[in-house]
Design an enzyme around this catalytic site. Sequence first.
Site, PDB file in Angstrom:
ATOM      1  N   ASP A  14       0.829  -1.210   0.000  1.00  0.00           N
ATOM      2  CA  ASP A  14       0.000   0.000   0.000  1.00  0.00           C
ATOM      3  C   ASP A  14       0.863   1.261   0.000  1.00  0.00           C
ATOM      4  O   ASP A  14       1.832   1.368   0.768  1.00  0.00           O
ATOM      5  CB  ASP A  14      -0.878   0.033   1.246  1.00  0.00           C
TER       6      ASP A  14
ATOM      7  N   HIS B 247      -1.121   4.451  -0.568  1.00  0.00           N
ATOM      8  CA  HIS B 247      -2.173   5.316  -0.007  1.00  0.00           C
ATOM      9  C   HIS B 247      -1.890   6.811  -0.156  1.00  0.00           C
ATOM     10  O   HIS B 247      -1.954   7.575   0.819  1.00  0.00           O
ATOM     11  CB  HIS B 247      -2.387   4.987   1.467  1.00  0.00           C
TER      12      HIS B 247
ATOM     13  N   ASP C 283      -4.029  -0.409  -3.430  1.00  0.00           N
ATOM     14  CA  ASP C 283      -4.212   0.703  -2.498  1.00  0.00           C
ATOM     15  C   ASP C 283      -3.221   1.830  -2.780  1.00  0.00           C
ATOM     16  O   ASP C 283      -2.456   2.259  -1.919  1.00  0.00           O
ATOM     17  CB  ASP C 283      -4.112   0.223  -1.039  1.00  0.00           C
TER      18      ASP C 283
ATOM     19  N   ASP D 218      -6.445   7.093  -1.672  1.00  0.00           N
ATOM     20  CA  ASP D 218      -7.212   7.270  -0.427  1.00  0.00           C
ATOM     21  C   ASP D 218      -6.300   7.560   0.761  1.00  0.00           C
ATOM     22  O   ASP D 218      -5.151   7.144   0.817  1.00  0.00           O
ATOM     23  CB  ASP D 218      -8.099   6.063  -0.114  1.00  0.00           C
ATOM     24  N   ARG D 219      -6.871   8.265   1.727  1.00  0.00           N
ATOM     25  CA  ARG D 219      -6.218   8.646   2.986  1.00  0.00           C
ATOM     26  C   ARG D 219      -5.139   9.696   2.767  1.00  0.00           C
ATOM     27  O   ARG D 219      -5.262  10.819   3.222  1.00  0.00           O
ATOM     28  CB  ARG D 219      -5.698   7.419   3.732  1.00  0.00           C
TER      29      ARG D 219
ATOM     30  N   ASN E 104      -8.394  -3.060  -2.370  1.00  0.00           N
ATOM     31  CA  ASN E 104      -9.757  -2.762  -1.917  1.00  0.00           C
ATOM     32  C   ASN E 104     -10.059  -1.272  -1.940  1.00  0.00           C
ATOM     33  O   ASN E 104     -11.224  -0.858  -1.889  1.00  0.00           O
ATOM     34  CB  ASN E 104      -9.999  -3.328  -0.511  1.00  0.00           C
ATOM     35  N   HIS E 105      -9.022  -0.423  -2.041  1.00  0.00           N
ATOM     36  CA  HIS E 105      -9.247   1.017  -2.153  1.00  0.00           C
ATOM     37  C   HIS E 105      -9.277   1.498  -3.598  1.00  0.00           C
ATOM     38  O   HIS E 105      -9.396   2.704  -3.833  1.00  0.00           O
ATOM     39  CB  HIS E 105      -8.212   1.795  -1.342  1.00  0.00           C
TER      40      HIS E 105
ATOM     41  N   HIS F 221      -3.817  -8.427  -3.366  1.00  0.00           N
ATOM     42  CA  HIS F 221      -3.815  -7.372  -2.350  1.00  0.00           C
ATOM     43  C   HIS F 221      -4.273  -7.862  -0.987  1.00  0.00           C
ATOM     44  O   HIS F 221      -3.651  -7.571   0.031  1.00  0.00           O
ATOM     45  CB  HIS F 221      -4.702  -6.202  -2.780  1.00  0.00           C
TER      46      HIS F 221
ATOM     47  N   ARG G 135     -12.649  -6.824   9.666  1.00  0.00           N
ATOM     48  CA  ARG G 135     -13.043  -5.659   8.872  1.00  0.00           C
ATOM     49  C   ARG G 135     -14.532  -5.642   8.559  1.00  0.00           C
ATOM     50  O   ARG G 135     -15.062  -4.628   8.101  1.00  0.00           O
ATOM     51  CB  ARG G 135     -12.271  -5.639   7.550  1.00  0.00           C
TER      52      ARG G 135
ATOM     53  N   HIS H 274      -2.355  -4.792   2.377  1.00  0.00           N
ATOM     54  CA  HIS H 274      -3.662  -4.601   3.019  1.00  0.00           C
ATOM     55  C   HIS H 274      -3.610  -4.314   4.514  1.00  0.00           C
ATOM     56  O   HIS H 274      -4.622  -3.944   5.086  1.00  0.00           O
ATOM     57  CB  HIS H 274      -4.493  -5.867   2.746  1.00  0.00           C
TER      58      HIS H 274
END
Length: 477
Positions: free
Chosen positions: A218, A220, A247, A250-251, A279-280, A328, A376, A403
């Site tokens: 990730d 991010h 990923d 995001d964030r 997943n993002h 991922h 999750r 992840h």
Amino acid sequence: MDPAAEELKNQANDVFKTKDYERALELYSKAIEVDGTSAVLYSNRSFAYLKTESFGAALEDAGKAIELDPKYTKGYYRRASANMAMGQFSKALKDYESVFKVKPKDPDVRKKVQECRKIVKQRAFERAIASEEKEEAPLTNYENITVSDSYKGPRLDENCQPTVEFMEQLETTFKAQKELHKRYIFHMLTIALEKFRKLPTMIDISVPNDGKLTVCGDTHGQYYDLCNIFKLNGQPSAENPYLFNGDFVDRGSWGLEVFLTLLGWWLHDPKCMYLTRGNHETKNMNELYGFEGEVKHKVGPNAFRSFQTLFQSLPVAYLINKRVLVMHGGLPMVDNIALDDIRKLDRFMEPGEGGTLTDLLWADPQDAPGRGTSKRGTSAQFGPDITAEFCKQNGLDYIIRSHEVKEKGWESAHGGKCWTIFSAPNYCDQRGNDGAYLTIRPDNNLVPIPNEFKAVEHPPCQPMMYANPMMRMAGLA
């Protein structure tokens, strides 16, 4: 509350404030062992789970807090936050409205009720128009966008095959916090979509005996840390290829820059860059955690749809030298899934609540044997026996997934058959973790070598800057 439990709760609160959420979880759990009748303890632990993105566990604890004290408003607030994070907006709205009845003058609660109602209405509208659409909406037409003479950034030719010089100019542009022209952004997305659509869901990578492959986790939206990876490990090339395992966005506040950089290298040469969907790279996550807002701010109000379409076309797994599988999230949650099943999987969609596509993007390993409930709230968890059997059936040495934040940026589990790699150091400017990448060489029998690195400085821009305001949460008790 039992005095001993109260003391443990206070210790946990102090640790929580230092952002050591894993340690806080341990202390809250010890307090609950001493006194399992306190709604406050379950509510606070729920908050810690939210901070570690264990939304299913957060939801369970919030429910327990409400069960113990139906009048405890923070329990409803926590449950609403967990449901929001999982995309369960109608359920979240019901709990926010429960809090609002008790605290009608609280401006934060009032805003959350308003925002949540807006999302629920928007989702209902989207479902209505989706049922009327017969064909997928096309990407924005880059040919209709002109580039003025005043634009001083990097330029692409009509072949849309970025050169090394273009990529270096792009890095200079992004580090100066300037933008790539919209025409070139949409041109890249259009050409990439054409090419990705022709690829299978699982792609074979052959690393030569004298070569290597670098696997990153990730990122991010942490663009400056991405640049540091290339500084430490070298510029991408066919001789120095990278696999970025989902990923990208995001964030962090530079998801656009991260993704365009990785996509640019892939367009330059697909043998120097491999990209996995995470997943993002999904609509629900992007709406909540910032990428949709970032794209609207930096590119335009209708641009996100083009990114969403491209994300759906990204491969979800790679097979390295027929011996190492990379995805991922984790393994499928049903037995006897063969590699060819993954290769043929239809990925051109948003993942649902279950199924192999969702598992590949969302699943997590666990220490206990068998399969367990996901912390999750999406997919499930798989134990060392599941990993061993999957590897045996498919002739694999081990799997690599991402992840999850890891203190050192990596972790080897399940007897060395399950590796986790995470490449966003000091995640969200608060976790204090290292980042890492894995070096894989055939002349080392494909044994992964982890390389750890620290976060680098970046311009003063807060993470979650573009996230939905609903993602802010109330404090501890």
